[in-house]
Design an enzyme around this catalytic site. Structure first.
Site, mmCIF file in Angstrom:
data_model
loop_
_atom_site.group_PDB
_atom_site.id
_atom_site.type_symbol
_atom_site.label_atom_id
_atom_site.label_comp_id
_atom_site.label_asym_id
_atom_site.label_seq_id
_atom_site.Cartn_x
_atom_site.Cartn_y
_atom_site.Cartn_z
ATOM 1 N N ARG A 1 11.734 6.090 3.269
ATOM 2 C CA ARG A 1 11.734 7.397 3.231
ATOM 3 C C ARG A 1 12.556 7.991 4.603
ATOM 4 O O ARG A 1 13.360 8.820 4.482
ATOM 5 C CB ARG A 1 10.317 8.349 3.026
ATOM 6 N N TYR B 1 12.314 -1.174 -3.532
ATOM 7 C CA TYR B 1 11.986 0.324 -3.882
ATOM 8 C C TYR B 1 13.243 1.107 -4.502
ATOM 9 O O TYR B 1 14.301 0.640 -4.415
ATOM 10 C CB TYR B 1 11.630 0.996 -2.583
ATOM 11 N N ASP C 1 1.977 5.065 -0.241
ATOM 12 C CA ASP C 1 1.401 6.247 0.479
ATOM 13 C C ASP C 1 1.036 7.272 -0.804
ATOM 14 O O ASP C 1 1.490 7.165 -1.932
ATOM 15 C CB ASP C 1 2.267 7.025 1.332
ATOM 16 N N ARG D 1 0.859 -1.346 -0.031
ATOM 17 C CA ARG D 1 -0.103 0.007 0.016
ATOM 18 C C ARG D 1 1.070 1.207 0.006
ATOM 19 O O ARG D 1 1.444 1.653 1.036
ATOM 20 C CB ARG D 1 -0.976 -0.198 1.103
#
Length: 257
Positions: A202, A111, A52, A50
């Site tokens: 992040r 990622y 953001d 999921r």
């Protein structure tokens, strides 16, 4: 009901994230609406992760159940037609076993984070990369990244609203790569694990940027990790440089499609 795996690409800027929300646009909602135009009923799909608000994907994977036995190519083409003009595309589709699950069958996720070093405003990469106006020491950033590899308690690098039951995760890869990008000198972070905590990538990138700028040392990264405290984390970088870039399955449902 035949089950299909969908390989999905999207630009995250217009969406509140992957997950369906009643009052805000989402990637899940866009795909479910397109499915509803093909088979007129409510559809619920599941995804590998999921993402953001503002986060992009080059390779997201979802699965859906259909009433009709669709040819996978025709299903992807029909979905892409009905997804217009949303910045969402089905890049591959495959028929899968009934027990395939986009989230629970995944063995790893990867990622990519893009950081561009330049002072002038971004034009072509606006909304697609984090802009930093000062040069960064890539070797120092990699040295800091190396301190995070392996199995650790990543409490420092998880959001305070993270819903995971445990902060323990095994980080398989965190590579810091300097490239010449479309907009100038670019640093790309390649991060791979079986599963991630909320805001973990992040938080890594924001912390490593401080190392590259000389404000932190690699030893400071180790100290932050060992503190097991969100307060010890460096700044959390913005979402628009982050991309879900790969999901692994064994076997890969898209190998022969």
């Amino acid at each position: 009901m035949p089950r299909y795996a969908l390989k999905v690409e999207y630009h995250g800027a217009p969406f509140s994230g992957w997950q369906r929300q009643s009052e805000h646009p989402s990637v899940q909602g866009a795909i479910e609406a397109a499915l509803g135009r093909l088979e007129r009923r409510a559809h619920t799909i599941a995804a590998a992760g999921r993402t953001d608000a503002g986060v992009h994907a080059t390779v997201q994977v979802a699965h859906c159940d259909m009433d009709k036995d669709w040819d996978p190519f025709r299903l992807s083409e029909a979905l892409n037609f009905h997804l217009k003009p949303e910045p969402v595309a089905i890049t591959a589709c495959a028929r899968v076993a009934d027990d395939f699950h986009a989230r629970f069958s995944a063995t790893w996720r990867q990622y990519l984070f893009r950081l561009v070093m330049r002072r002038a405003p971004l034009t072509h990469d606006k909304g697609l990369a984090w802009q930093v106006p000062h040069p960064l020491d890539v070797a120092a950033m990699q040295a800091g990244a190396d301190r995070l590899i392996g199995r650790h308690d990543f409490t420092t690098f998880r959001s305070s609203i993270c819903q995971a039951s445990s902060p323990l995760r095994t980080l398989d890869r965190l590579d810091v790569e300097a490239v010449t990008g479309l907009s100038g000198p670019e640093i790309r972070f390649h991060v791979k694990a079986r599963a991630f905590l909320h805001n973990q990538v992040r938080s890594f990138v924001g912390t490593l940027e401080r190392v590259g700028a000389g404000a932190w040392t690699p030893d400071d990264v180790t100290a932050a990790l060992e503190a097991r405290s969100r307060a010890a984390c460096g700044p959390v970088c913005p979402p628009h440089g982050l991309y879900l870039a790969g999901v692994g399955y064994d076997p890969d449902p898209f190998d022969h499609n």
